[in-house]
Design a protein around this motif. Structure first.
Motif, PDB file in Angstrom:
ATOM      1  N   UNK A  27       0.825  -1.202   0.000  1.00  0.00           N
ATOM      2  CA  UNK A  27       0.000   0.000   0.000  1.00  0.00           C
ATOM      3  C   UNK A  27       0.867   1.262   0.000  1.00  0.00           C
ATOM      4  N   UNK A  28       0.526   2.198  -0.858  1.00  0.00           N
ATOM      5  CA  UNK A  28       1.239   3.464  -0.896  1.00  0.00           C
ATOM      6  C   UNK A  28       2.584   3.424  -1.579  1.00  0.00           C
ATOM      7  N   UNK A  29       2.878   2.342  -2.281  1.00  0.00           N
ATOM      8  CA  UNK A  29       4.143   2.264  -3.041  1.00  0.00           C
ATOM      9  C   UNK A  29       3.940   2.993  -4.371  1.00  0.00           C
ATOM     10  N   UNK A  30       3.983   4.293  -4.327  1.00  0.00           N
ATOM     11  CA  UNK A  30       3.603   5.122  -5.460  1.00  0.00           C
ATOM     12  C   UNK A  30       4.575   5.023  -6.636  1.00  0.00           C
ATOM     13  N   UNK A  31       5.798   4.565  -6.373  1.00  0.00           N
ATOM     14  CA  UNK A  31       6.778   4.427  -7.456  1.00  0.00           C
ATOM     15  C   UNK A  31       6.729   3.090  -8.152  1.00  0.00           C
ATOM     16  N   UNK A  32       5.912   2.181  -7.656  1.00  0.00           N
ATOM     17  CA  UNK A  32       5.860   0.818  -8.197  1.00  0.00           C
ATOM     18  C   UNK A  32       5.235   0.825  -9.580  1.00  0.00           C
ATOM     19  N   UNK A  33       6.017   0.357 -10.566  1.00  0.00           N
ATOM     20  CA  UNK A  33       5.561   0.340 -11.953  1.00  0.00           C
ATOM     21  C   UNK A  33       5.295  -1.064 -12.462  1.00  0.00           C
ATOM     22  N   UNK A  34       5.918  -2.054 -11.858  1.00  0.00           N
ATOM     23  CA  UNK A  34       5.795  -3.419 -12.366  1.00  0.00           C
ATOM     24  C   UNK A  34       5.841  -4.408 -11.214  1.00  0.00           C
ATOM     25  N   UNK A  35       4.925  -5.376 -11.243  1.00  0.00           N
ATOM     26  CA  UNK A  35       4.949  -6.434 -10.248  1.00  0.00           C
ATOM     27  C   UNK A  35       4.614  -7.754 -10.922  1.00  0.00           C
ATOM     28  N   UNK A  36       5.411  -8.753 -10.630  1.00  0.00           N
ATOM     29  CA  UNK A  36       5.208 -10.089 -11.198  1.00  0.00           C
ATOM     30  C   UNK A  36       4.695 -11.009 -10.103  1.00  0.00           C
ATOM     31  N   UNK A  37       3.497 -11.538 -10.325  1.00  0.00           N
ATOM     32  CA  UNK A  37       2.855 -12.416  -9.350  1.00  0.00           C
ATOM     33  C   UNK A  37       2.925 -13.860  -9.837  1.00  0.00           C
ATOM     34  N   UNK A  38       3.220 -14.800  -8.933  1.00  0.00           N
ATOM     35  CA  UNK A  38       3.443 -16.181  -9.372  1.00  0.00           C
ATOM     36  C   UNK A  38       2.154 -16.980  -9.525  1.00  0.00           C
ATOM     37  N   UNK A  39       2.138 -17.893 -10.465  1.00  0.00           N
ATOM     38  CA  UNK A  39       1.072 -18.890 -10.517  1.00  0.00           C
ATOM     39  C   UNK A  39       1.184 -19.717  -9.242  1.00  0.00           C
ATOM     40  N   UNK A  40       0.075 -19.944  -8.593  1.00  0.00           N
ATOM     41  CA  UNK A  40       0.071 -20.577  -7.271  1.00  0.00           C
ATOM     42  C   UNK A  40      -0.358 -19.618  -6.183  1.00  0.00           C
ATOM     43  N   UNK A  41      -0.295 -18.305  -6.484  1.00  0.00           N
ATOM     44  CA  UNK A  41      -0.816 -17.307  -5.554  1.00  0.00           C
ATOM     45  C   UNK A  41      -2.334 -17.468  -5.470  1.00  0.00           C
ATOM     46  N   UNK A  42      -2.865 -17.567  -4.252  1.00  0.00           N
ATOM     47  CA  UNK A  42      -4.306 -17.778  -4.096  1.00  0.00           C
ATOM     48  C   UNK A  42      -5.027 -16.605  -3.449  1.00  0.00           C
TER      49      UNK A  42
END
Length: 206
Positions: A27-42
């Motif tokens: 939350x509030x990570x205003x500079x975050x441009x890219x995030x890779x989420x793994x298969x298996x995340x539920x």
């Protein structure tokens, strides 16, 4: 909330061993441009990415089953997000304030839109529903004030209470011929300009 308000973060890759993202983790990570989420995340818990105004798109793995309240609230530049095939549980206001998110495509194969899925997603204008859909959950689109037209496919049998309540700009909705259960009169509450179209002889016509 391990990285809460870490405004310096620009890219994150979540390890494949992670199955749950905690409350307000980014939350509030205003500079975050890219995030890779793994298969298996539920599970993506409440406020996990709220206020990440730098995010423009995010790919949710199909393994995601639960998304908590305010998870993507005020991600103001988020314009593209996919719908996970196994999404079963939602909480309120997930996409509230996502001012760049104008449309959502729910893919073929999805049968149920969970309760609260798009509640108060106030900037979504267009929703594409699949021909496999059978049920629209409680308050699923309530408060979606930018939607003005919706076509509900023939496959849909049940629309739960408040599903489209407070969609104040909704003017036209076409209901499919196989609807057998509209849960109560609150389904379209406060949709003041709405015309409902139902096929001749169908439950929707009544």
């Amino acid at each position: 909330s391990a990285f809460r308000n870490a405004t310096y973060l620009e890219e994150i890759s979540i390890p494949i061993t992670v199955t749950e993202i905690g409350y307000a983790s980014f939350s509030g990570c205003t500079g975050l441009k890219s995030i890779e989420l793994p298969e298996g995340l539920t599970t993506i818990n409440g406020s996990a990415f709220s206020g990440c105004s730098g995010l423009r798109s995010i790919e949710l793995p199909d393994s995601v089953e639960t998304i908590g309240s305010y998870a993507f609230q005020d991600c103001t530049n988020l314009s593209s997000i996919n719908y996970p095939m196994n999404w079963k549980n939602a909480d309120s206001n997930i996409f509230r304030g996502c001012s760049s998110l104008k449309s959502i495509v729910i893919p073929e194969g999805v049968t149920i839109i969970p309760d609260y899925a798009f509640q108060n997603a106030d900037y979504i204008r267009e929703v594409s529903l699949p021909s496999t859909l059978t049920k629209i959950g409680y308050s699923a689109f309530s408060g979606c004030v930018s939607i003005d037209l919706l076509i509900v496919p023939d496959s849909v049998e049940t629309i739960r209470a408040n599903a489209f309540a407070d969609c104040t700009n909704l003017k036209q909705i076409w209901l499919g011929e196989n609807i057998s259960n509209i849960e109560n009169s609150n389904v379209f509450e406060n949709c003041y300009e709405l015309t409902i179209h139902g096929k001749s002889g169908s439950y929707a016509e009544t």
